[in-house]
Design a protein around this motif. Structure first.
Motif, mmCIF file in Angstrom:
data_model
loop_
_atom_site.group_PDB
_atom_site.id
_atom_site.type_symbol
_atom_site.label_atom_id
_atom_site.label_comp_id
_atom_site.label_asym_id
_atom_site.label_seq_id
_atom_site.Cartn_x
_atom_site.Cartn_y
_atom_site.Cartn_z
ATOM 1 N N MET A 1 0.858 -1.163 0.000
ATOM 2 C CA MET A 1 0.000 0.000 0.000
ATOM 3 C C MET A 1 0.907 1.229 0.000
ATOM 4 S SD MET A 1 -2.739 1.026 2.940
ATOM 5 C CE MET A 1 -4.197 1.824 2.396
ATOM 6 N N GLU A 2 0.645 2.151 -0.912
ATOM 7 C CA GLU A 2 1.475 3.349 -0.995
ATOM 8 C C GLU A 2 0.925 4.412 -0.046
ATOM 9 O OE1 GLU A 2 3.513 6.318 -4.249
ATOM 10 O OE2 GLU A 2 1.842 5.071 -4.867
ATOM 11 N N ILE A 3 1.844 5.004 0.724
ATOM 12 C CA ILE A 3 1.465 6.055 1.661
ATOM 13 C C ILE A 3 2.371 7.260 1.490
ATOM 14 C CG2 ILE A 3 0.484 4.497 3.391
ATOM 15 C CD1 ILE A 3 3.105 4.767 4.951
ATOM 16 N N LYS A 4 1.900 8.384 1.979
ATOM 17 C CA LYS A 4 2.686 9.617 1.980
ATOM 18 C C LYS A 4 2.907 10.007 3.437
ATOM 19 C CE LYS A 4 2.594 14.417 0.504
ATOM 20 N NZ LYS A 4 1.807 15.441 -0.178
ATOM 21 N N MET A 5 4.155 10.216 3.795
ATOM 22 C CA MET A 5 4.491 10.517 5.176
ATOM 23 C C MET A 5 4.121 11.948 5.547
ATOM 24 S SD MET A 5 5.604 7.659 6.155
ATOM 25 C CE MET A 5 6.040 8.156 7.805
ATOM 26 N N LEU A 6 3.567 12.120 6.735
ATOM 27 C CA LEU A 6 3.261 13.438 7.278
ATOM 28 C C LEU A 6 4.332 13.875 8.275
ATOM 29 C CD1 LEU A 6 -0.553 12.981 7.938
ATOM 30 C CD2 LEU A 6 0.546 14.089 5.979
ATOM 31 N N ALA A 7 5.118 12.919 8.751
ATOM 32 C CA ALA A 7 6.182 13.181 9.722
ATOM 33 C C ALA A 7 7.373 12.306 9.365
ATOM 34 C CB ALA A 7 5.698 12.866 11.132
ATOM 35 N N GLY A 8 8.524 12.638 9.879
ATOM 36 C CA GLY A 8 9.704 11.815 9.655
ATOM 37 C C GLY A 8 9.551 10.469 10.348
ATOM 38 N N TYR A 9 10.162 9.450 9.738
ATOM 39 C CA TYR A 9 10.062 8.094 10.297
ATOM 40 C C TYR A 9 11.291 7.301 9.863
ATOM 41 C CZ TYR A 9 8.050 3.539 11.454
ATOM 42 O OH TYR A 9 7.819 2.312 11.984
ATOM 43 N N ILE A 33 -0.790 5.043 9.363
ATOM 44 C CA ILE A 33 -1.914 5.938 9.112
ATOM 45 C C ILE A 33 -2.696 6.185 10.405
ATOM 46 C CG2 ILE A 33 -4.128 6.147 7.911
ATOM 47 C CD1 ILE A 33 -2.721 4.538 5.589
ATOM 48 N N LYS A 34 -2.984 5.128 11.157
ATOM 49 C CA LYS A 34 -3.719 5.270 12.421
ATOM 50 C C LYS A 34 -2.945 6.093 13.436
ATOM 51 C CE LYS A 34 -6.713 1.242 12.223
ATOM 52 N NZ LYS A 34 -7.077 -0.034 12.852
ATOM 53 N N ALA A 35 -1.603 6.036 13.371
ATOM 54 C CA ALA A 35 -0.768 6.805 14.293
ATOM 55 C C ALA A 35 -0.680 8.274 13.882
ATOM 56 C CB ALA A 35 0.635 6.201 14.347
ATOM 57 N N GLY A 36 -1.231 8.620 12.713
ATOM 58 C CA GLY A 36 -1.198 9.999 12.257
ATOM 59 C C GLY A 36 0.109 10.391 11.594
ATOM 60 N N LEU A 37 0.940 9.404 11.258
ATOM 61 C CA LEU A 37 2.231 9.678 10.637
ATOM 62 C C LEU A 37 2.179 9.691 9.120
ATOM 63 C CD1 LEU A 37 4.461 7.414 12.914
ATOM 64 C CD2 LEU A 37 4.178 9.893 13.036
ATOM 65 N N ALA A 38 1.087 9.177 8.537
ATOM 66 C CA ALA A 38 1.002 9.064 7.080
ATOM 67 C C ALA A 38 -0.457 9.093 6.634
ATOM 68 C CB ALA A 38 1.656 7.768 6.620
ATOM 69 N N VAL A 39 -0.635 9.303 5.323
ATOM 70 C CA VAL A 39 -1.956 9.211 4.705
ATOM 71 C C VAL A 39 -1.820 8.334 3.469
ATOM 72 C CG1 VAL A 39 -2.842 11.428 5.515
ATOM 73 C CG2 VAL A 39 -1.598 11.320 3.369
ATOM 74 N N PRO A 40 -2.878 7.644 3.091
ATOM 75 C CA PRO A 40 -2.816 6.844 1.869
ATOM 76 C C PRO A 40 -2.654 7.758 0.657
ATOM 77 C CG PRO A 40 -4.836 6.385 3.092
ATOM 78 C CD PRO A 40 -4.154 7.510 3.768
ATOM 79 N N VAL A 41 -1.881 7.331 -0.313
ATOM 80 C CA VAL A 41 -1.726 8.120 -1.533
ATOM 81 C C VAL A 41 -3.060 8.104 -2.259
ATOM 82 C CG1 VAL A 41 -0.590 8.209 -3.785
ATOM 83 C CG2 VAL A 41 0.732 7.710 -1.730
ATOM 84 N N GLY A 42 -3.441 9.247 -2.760
ATOM 85 C CA GLY A 42 -4.721 9.369 -3.438
ATOM 86 C C GLY A 42 -5.760 10.016 -2.550
#
Length: 59
Positions: A1-9, A33-42
């Protein structure tokens, strides 16, 4: 699953900065995603904006 990071990891095989995209196994992606560190692409995230009031007129 492709995700986009919202924070460094960081992990044992990667270092990701905010805004970077990466494919993860679905279970790991959902955890991030549930931790608020990323969102799904799209998925689009919009900031809600209040409509400005009418402009002031002076006489």
């Amino acid at each position: 699953m492709e995700i986009k990071m919202l924070a460094g990891y960081t992990g044992p095989d990667y270092i990701l900065a905010p805004g970077e995209r990466r494919d993860f196994p679905k279970d790991k992606a959902v955890t991030l995603i549930k931790a608020g560190l990323a969102v799904p692409v799209g998925e689009r995230r919009f900031n809600t904006m209040v409509k400005p009031s009418a402009s002031e007129t002076r006489r």
